[in-house]
Design an enzyme around this catalytic site. Structure first.
Site, PDB file in Angstrom:
ATOM      1  N   CYS A 117      -2.290   9.496   2.598  1.00 16.73           N
ATOM      2  CA  CYS A 117      -1.849   8.893   1.327  1.00 16.73           C
ATOM      3  C   CYS A 117      -2.811   9.169   0.200  1.00 16.73           C
ATOM      4  CB  CYS A 117      -1.671   7.386   1.502  1.00 16.73           C
ATOM      5  SG  CYS A 117      -3.161   6.560   2.078  1.00 16.73           S
ATOM      6  N   GLU A 147       0.888  -1.178   0.000  1.00 18.71           N
ATOM      7  CA  GLU A 147       0.000   0.000   0.000  1.00 18.71           C
ATOM      8  C   GLU A 147       0.916   1.216   0.000  1.00 18.71           C
ATOM      9  OE1 GLU A 147      -3.344   0.098   0.005  1.00 18.71           O
ATOM     10  OE2 GLU A 147      -3.747  -2.036   0.205  1.00 18.71           O
TER      11      GLU A 147
HETATM   12  P1  NAD Z   1       8.219   4.676   4.895  1.00 16.71           P
HETATM   13  O1  NAD Z   1       8.217   3.827   3.677  1.00 16.71           O
HETATM   14  O2  NAD Z   1       9.370   5.567   5.134  1.00 16.71           O
HETATM   15  O3  NAD Z   1       8.096   3.775   6.220  1.00 16.71           O
HETATM   16  C1  NAD Z   1       7.084   2.799   6.398  1.00 16.71           C
HETATM   17  C2  NAD Z   1       7.577   1.716   7.333  1.00 16.71           C
HETATM   18  O4  NAD Z   1       8.701   1.073   6.732  1.00 16.71           O
HETATM   19  C3  NAD Z   1       8.041   2.192   8.702  1.00 16.71           C
HETATM   20  O5  NAD Z   1       7.611   1.255   9.674  1.00 16.71           O
HETATM   21  C4  NAD Z   1       9.554   2.201   8.592  1.00 16.71           C
HETATM   22  O6  NAD Z   1      10.202   1.927   9.800  1.00 16.71           O
HETATM   23  C5  NAD Z   1       9.826   1.093   7.591  1.00 16.71           C
HETATM   24  N1  NAD Z   1      11.012   1.333   6.791  1.00 16.71           N
HETATM   25  C6  NAD Z   1      11.524   2.530   6.426  1.00 16.71           C
HETATM   26  N2  NAD Z   1      12.625   2.369   5.657  1.00 16.71           N
HETATM   27  C7  NAD Z   1      12.810   1.034   5.528  1.00 16.71           C
HETATM   28  C8  NAD Z   1      13.774   0.222   4.865  1.00 16.71           C
HETATM   29  N3  NAD Z   1      14.770   0.757   4.174  1.00 16.71           N
HETATM   30  N4  NAD Z   1      13.646  -1.124   4.952  1.00 16.71           N
HETATM   31  C9  NAD Z   1      12.636  -1.681   5.639  1.00 16.71           C
HETATM   32  N5  NAD Z   1      11.688  -0.959   6.298  1.00 16.71           N
HETATM   33  C10 NAD Z   1      11.780   0.369   6.249  1.00 16.71           C
HETATM   34  O7  NAD Z   1       6.845   5.478   4.818  1.00 16.71           O
HETATM   35  P2  NAD Z   1       6.308   6.563   5.828  1.00 16.71           P
HETATM   36  O8  NAD Z   1       7.135   7.794   5.682  1.00 16.71           O
HETATM   37  O9  NAD Z   1       6.118   5.973   7.170  1.00 16.71           O
HETATM   38  O10 NAD Z   1       4.852   6.825   5.241  1.00 16.71           O
HETATM   39  C11 NAD Z   1       4.600   7.745   4.236  1.00 16.71           C
HETATM   40  C12 NAD Z   1       4.397   7.073   2.903  1.00 16.71           C
HETATM   41  O11 NAD Z   1       3.449   6.024   3.028  1.00 16.71           O
HETATM   42  C13 NAD Z   1       3.801   8.008   1.866  1.00 16.71           C
HETATM   43  O12 NAD Z   1       4.400   7.762   0.627  1.00 16.71           O
HETATM   44  C14 NAD Z   1       2.344   7.618   1.827  1.00 16.71           C
HETATM   45  O13 NAD Z   1       1.681   7.926   0.615  1.00 16.71           O
HETATM   46  C15 NAD Z   1       2.422   6.162   2.051  1.00 16.71           C
HETATM   47  N6  NAD Z   1       1.180   5.662   2.590  1.00 16.71           N
HETATM   48  C16 NAD Z   1       0.397   4.860   1.836  1.00 16.71           C
HETATM   49  C17 NAD Z   1      -0.818   4.431   2.334  1.00 16.71           C
HETATM   50  C18 NAD Z   1      -1.720   3.540   1.548  1.00 16.71           C
HETATM   51  O14 NAD Z   1      -2.674   3.039   2.127  1.00 16.71           O
HETATM   52  N7  NAD Z   1      -1.479   3.312   0.278  1.00 16.71           N
HETATM   53  C19 NAD Z   1      -1.215   4.825   3.603  1.00 16.71           C
HETATM   54  C20 NAD Z   1      -0.377   5.653   4.348  1.00 16.71           C
HETATM   55  C21 NAD Z   1       0.829   6.067   3.842  1.00 16.71           C
END
Ligand code: NAD
Length: 437
Positions: free
Chosen positions: A248, A214
């Site tokens: 998002c 997602e």
């Molecule tokens: P992110 O990808 O930075 O982090 C998400 C999760 O992944 C966190 O728990 C983080 O600790 C982990 N993570 C971060 N880097 C990682 C890596 N290199 N390897 C493994 N795990 C890692 O995202 P965010 O900043 O928390 O959220 C914002 C993003 O999420 C935006 O792009 C938003 O559009 C998207 N989002 C999508 C939805 C949806 O339902 N489609 C919902 C909410 C947010």
């Protein structure tokens, strides 16, 4: 802290041993677990509100309506329908196989991993968890480290509800995710950014683990010349500035027909003042940007184009007021990445076909919002542009319906959930043909 003293490898082994006992497959066990979770959430109600205030300055009303209420709604809907969803489904058998009976048996994958982001840190952790439990899996939940209060309360809540062999929370930063992703899970459900989605998918490929991603992206809102403008303004302001734009499915940018541009921008300004007050910087309930890194990233966009409204910010508390940018082109920096903040760039158009071509040239958005009364235009947009899901004459609300699977397509993600689709996502569908002898 984390609900287990085990490392990732030990935890996955422990959950796998527990899964193999078959306990989680019993419908009664799953229903009981969902009820326990519901009770846990009720008991933690005030702590959830407090944590969302501490991490993101969400008001109680916003935190309840956009996080707790959605999770409770999902739980109730699942409890109401689970027995029916979990039953084997009899399907027709070809005449060429006389005496054959065909059935589809939904069965749990096994040990699942849910990785959550920070923007709706409660809802986006617990909503997928409902799917995992309802389908009969065990689950490891990794909350976002950027919302530490919600992360901690998630761990406490889960520890109060479940043993770690069934559901466990592993708190931590990227390193924790990396360690978890080395393990072999039977299903991974990730919500977060597109770049990290690629990291997750690469790790999943090592074990051929099926995955739901997602992700995010730039979701357009199109306001055509025949739109109901007050309605469009109300819906755009709610959709864009909820959680200070850190949503998002927020409308990322606005495409407005030249004939109605001035009027629409006027009503949007009135709507912002009405909803958030004349001086949003003084509004104690306007959510904050999550951290300095995102605040600084967003601040750079304030120099793009020309500020039509807003534009003030305050770094100490990470506040940026609702801002409208004009003089924006498709090549402006603010149009190159997901904004994820309270900044709305406005592009004017005269030819809708050109606009649809521009959108289609870009990565497939997570959502699209169209404001028009014209059925033919609605059909054209629906049939020409690929996007995860969306609304006509509304924003956001497609994601709150239990009957609508929610998810992205292309760079905005793969797979979907909510309502029955969550159960389906976390289930393998075992097809059986039994022939009479
Ligand atoms: P992110 O990808 O930075 O982090 C998400 C999760 O992944 C966190 O728990 C983080 O600790 C982990 N993570 C971060 N880097 C990682 C890596 N290199 N390897 C493994 N795990 C890692 O995202 P965010 O900043 O928390 O959220 C914002 C993003 O999420 C935006 O792009 C938003 O559009 C998207 N989002 C999508 C939805 C949806 O339902 N489609 C919902 C909410 C947010």
């Amino acid at each position: 802290m984390t609900t287990t003293s085990l490392n990732a490898q030990q935890l996955v082994s422990k959950q796998r041993r527990f899964f193999r006992t078959g306990q989680t497959k019993s419908l009664a066990y799953r229903i009981e677990a969902l009820r326990t979770l519901r009770k846990g959430i009720e008991d933690y109600h005030q702590r959830i509100l407090d944590a969302l205030r501490a991490d993101l300055n969400k008001s109680e009303a916003e935190a309840y309506s956009s996080e707790i209420r959605l999770v409770l709604g999902e739980l109730d809907y699942t409890l109401e329908h689970l027995e029916q969803w979990a039953a084997p489904r009899v399907v027709p058998t070809s005449d060429q196989i006389p005496g054959g009976t065909s059935t589809i048996h939904p069965e749990p994958y096994g040990v699942t991993l849910v990785i959550a982001p920070w923007n709706y840190p409660f809802q986006l952790a617990f909503s997928p968890l409902i799917g995992a439990i309802s389908a009969g899996n065990t689950a490891v939940l990794k909350p976002s480290e950027l919302t530490p209060n919600v992360s901690k309360l998630s761990a406490d809540l889960i520890r109060d509800c479940f043993p770690d062999e069934f559901v466990a929370v592993m708190e931590g930063e990227v390193q924790t995710s990396t360690e978890l992703l080395r393990e072999k899970f039977d299903y991974i459900f990730f919500t977060g950014s597109t770049p990290v989605g690629k990291v997750v998918m690469r790790a999943a490929a090592e074990h051929l683990t099926p995955t739901t991603l997602e992700l995010g992206g730039k979701s357009p809102a199109i306001v055509h010349k025949d739109a109901n403008l007050p309605r469009a303004a109300q819906s755009l302001v709610r959709g864009k500035f909820l959680n200070a734009g850190q949503t998002c499915v927020a409308p990322d940018y606005l495409l407005v027909h030249e004939d109605v541009r001035d009027e629409l921008l006027h009503v949007i300004q009135l709507e912002i003042a009405d909803k958030y007050g004349k001086d949003v910087m003084q509004n104690p309930d306007f959510p904050h940007i999550v951290n300095a890194k995102n605040f600084d990233r967003l601040s750079k966009f304030l120099d793009n184009g020309e500020i039509l409204l807003g534009g003030r910010s305050e770094r100490e508390q990470f506040i940026i007021e609702p801002t409208l940018l004009q003089g924006i082109t498709w090549d402006s920096p603010v149009m190159q990445e997901e904004i994820f903040g309270p900044i709305l760039p406005v592009i004017t158009y005269t030819d809708l076909d050109e606009v649809l071509e521009k959108i289609t040239d870009r990565p497939k958005p997570l959502a699209l919002y169209l404001f028009t009364r014209d059925q033919q235009i609605q059909d054209t947009v629906l049939n020409t542009v690929s996007f995860g899901g969306g609304c006509v004459n509304e924003t956001l609300l497609h994601m709150s319906s239990h009957e609508l699977p929610f998810g992205g397509v292309g760079e905005s993600g793969m797979g979907s959930y909510h309502g029955k689709q969550s159960f389906e996502t976390f289930s393998h569908h075992k097809s059986m043909l039994v022939r009479s002898v």
